[in-house]
Motif scaffolding. Structure first.
Motif, short mmCIF file in Angstrom:
data_model
loop_
_atom_site.label_atom_id
_atom_site.label_comp_id
_atom_site.label_asym_id
_atom_site.label_seq_id
_atom_site.Cartn_x
_atom_site.Cartn_y
_atom_site.Cartn_z
N MET A 132 39.13 33.31 45.24
CA MET A 132 39.10 32.54 44.02
C MET A 132 38.00 33.08 43.12
SD MET A 132 38.31 28.47 43.43
CE MET A 132 36.72 28.53 44.21
N LYS A 133 38.32 33.15 41.83
CA LYS A 133 37.35 33.60 40.85
C LYS A 133 37.37 32.60 39.69
CE LYS A 133 38.55 37.11 38.35
NZ LYS A 133 38.86 38.43 37.80
N ARG A 134 36.20 32.18 39.24
CA ARG A 134 36.10 31.28 38.09
C ARG A 134 36.02 32.13 36.83
NH1 ARG A 134 32.65 28.76 34.53
NH2 ARG A 134 32.94 26.52 34.22
N ILE A 135 36.82 31.76 35.84
CA ILE A 135 36.78 32.44 34.54
C ILE A 135 36.61 31.38 33.46
CG2 ILE A 135 38.21 34.36 35.34
CD1 ILE A 135 40.53 33.08 33.69
N GLU A 136 36.40 31.82 32.23
CA GLU A 136 36.32 30.91 31.10
C GLU A 136 37.30 31.36 30.04
OE1 GLU A 136 32.19 30.87 29.97
OE2 GLU A 136 31.70 29.46 31.58
N ILE A 137 38.03 30.40 29.47
CA ILE A 137 39.01 30.68 28.44
C ILE A 137 38.51 30.03 27.15
CG2 ILE A 137 41.40 30.35 27.71
CD1 ILE A 137 42.09 30.04 30.74
N ASP A 138 38.31 30.84 26.12
CA ASP A 138 37.87 30.31 24.83
C ASP A 138 39.05 29.66 24.12
OD1 ASP A 138 35.22 31.17 25.08
OD2 ASP A 138 35.73 33.16 24.33
N THR A 139 38.85 28.42 23.66
CA THR A 139 39.89 27.68 22.93
C THR A 139 39.30 27.17 21.62
OG1 THR A 139 39.44 25.44 23.72
CG2 THR A 139 40.71 26.88 25.20
N ASP A 140 40.13 26.61 20.78
CA ASP A 140 39.65 26.01 19.54
C ASP A 140 38.77 24.79 19.82
OD1 ASP A 140 41.02 27.89 18.06
OD2 ASP A 140 42.74 26.59 17.67
N ASP A 141 38.89 24.20 20.99
CA ASP A 141 38.13 23.00 21.36
C ASP A 141 36.95 23.28 22.28
OD1 ASP A 141 39.82 21.29 19.93
OD2 ASP A 141 41.21 21.15 21.60
N ASP A 199 44.13 35.40 43.58
CA ASP A 199 44.93 36.62 43.63
C ASP A 199 45.49 36.85 45.02
OD1 ASP A 199 44.66 37.54 40.96
OD2 ASP A 199 42.61 38.15 41.41
N PRO A 200 46.74 37.32 45.08
CA PRO A 200 47.33 37.65 46.38
C PRO A 200 46.74 38.96 46.91
CG PRO A 200 48.83 38.26 44.63
CD PRO A 200 47.66 37.57 43.98
N ALA A 201 46.92 39.19 48.17
CA ALA A 201 46.47 40.46 48.76
C ALA A 201 47.33 41.59 48.24
CB ALA A 201 46.57 40.37 50.28
N GLY A 202 46.77 42.78 48.14
CA GLY A 202 47.51 43.95 47.69
C GLY A 202 47.34 44.18 46.21
N ALA A 203 47.61 45.40 45.79
CA ALA A 203 47.39 45.78 44.40
C ALA A 203 48.68 45.84 43.59
CB ALA A 203 46.71 47.15 44.36
N GLU A 204 49.82 45.70 44.23
CA GLU A 204 51.08 45.81 43.49
C GLU A 204 51.29 44.60 42.57
OE1 GLU A 204 52.01 43.84 47.41
OE2 GLU A 204 50.92 45.62 46.87
N ALA A 205 52.15 44.79 41.57
CA ALA A 205 52.45 43.72 40.62
C ALA A 205 53.09 42.54 41.36
CB ALA A 205 53.39 44.24 39.55
N TYR A 226 51.59 35.21 45.01
CA TYR A 226 51.56 34.95 43.57
C TYR A 226 50.14 35.04 43.02
CZ TYR A 226 56.19 33.01 44.36
OH TYR A 226 57.51 32.85 44.71
N HIS A 227 50.03 35.49 41.76
CA HIS A 227 48.77 35.35 41.01
C HIS A 227 48.78 33.92 40.48
CE1 HIS A 227 47.58 39.56 40.96
NE2 HIS A 227 48.84 39.85 40.76
N VAL A 228 47.67 33.21 40.61
CA VAL A 228 47.63 31.80 40.23
C VAL A 228 46.49 31.58 39.23
CG1 VAL A 228 47.36 29.43 41.08
CG2 VAL A 228 48.46 31.17 42.53
N LEU A 229 46.79 30.83 38.16
CA LEU A 229 45.78 30.41 37.21
C LEU A 229 45.76 28.88 37.19
CD1 LEU A 229 43.72 31.00 34.92
CD2 LEU A 229 45.65 30.84 33.33
N LEU A 230 44.58 28.31 37.47
CA LEU A 230 44.38 26.86 37.50
C LEU A 230 43.36 26.48 36.43
CD1 LEU A 230 44.56 23.99 38.82
CD2 LEU A 230 42.86 24.80 40.47
#
Length: 98
Positions: free
Chosen positions: A1-10, A19-25, A54-58
């Motif tokens: 798990m990696k924490r990221i920040e998404i800039d929004t208007d608010d 991220d799943p294991a492996g480098a393939e799409a 699956y790649h997951v965004l929460l």
């Protein structure tokens, strides 16, 4: 798990990437939290979905309310004051702009 920040208007929305294991799409999943907010159980679910390939965004949809401690569903739904706080502080600020 990696924490990221998404800039929004608010403001800045914290989000978590699994991220799943492996480098393939791999296919991606946008994993919406439930009404109790971001908590360890959702991190476990995100990890499980990633292990399935699956790649997951929460995203934290309560970011407009500021930082908060993980909520306990049993407490929120059994305590009228906690339920009122959930509704007024968090749910009232959650919306999707189109």
């Amino acid at each position: 798990m990696k924490r990221i920040e998404i800039d929004t208007d608010d403001g800045t929305c914290p989000a978590y990437v699994f991220d799943p294991a492996g480098a393939e799409a791999r296919p991606s999943v946008l994993f919406y939290m439930d009404g109790i907010g971001i908590r360890p159980a959702l991190f476990e679910m995100g990890e499980r979905i990633a292990r399935a390939g699956y790649h997951v965004l929460l995203p934290d949809l309560y970011y407009r309310s500021g930082p908060y401690e993980p909520m306990d569903a049993k407490t929120v739904f059994s305590d009228p004051a906690k339920r009122a706080e959930l509704s007024s502080r968090f749910m009232s600020k959650t919306y999707f702009a189109v």
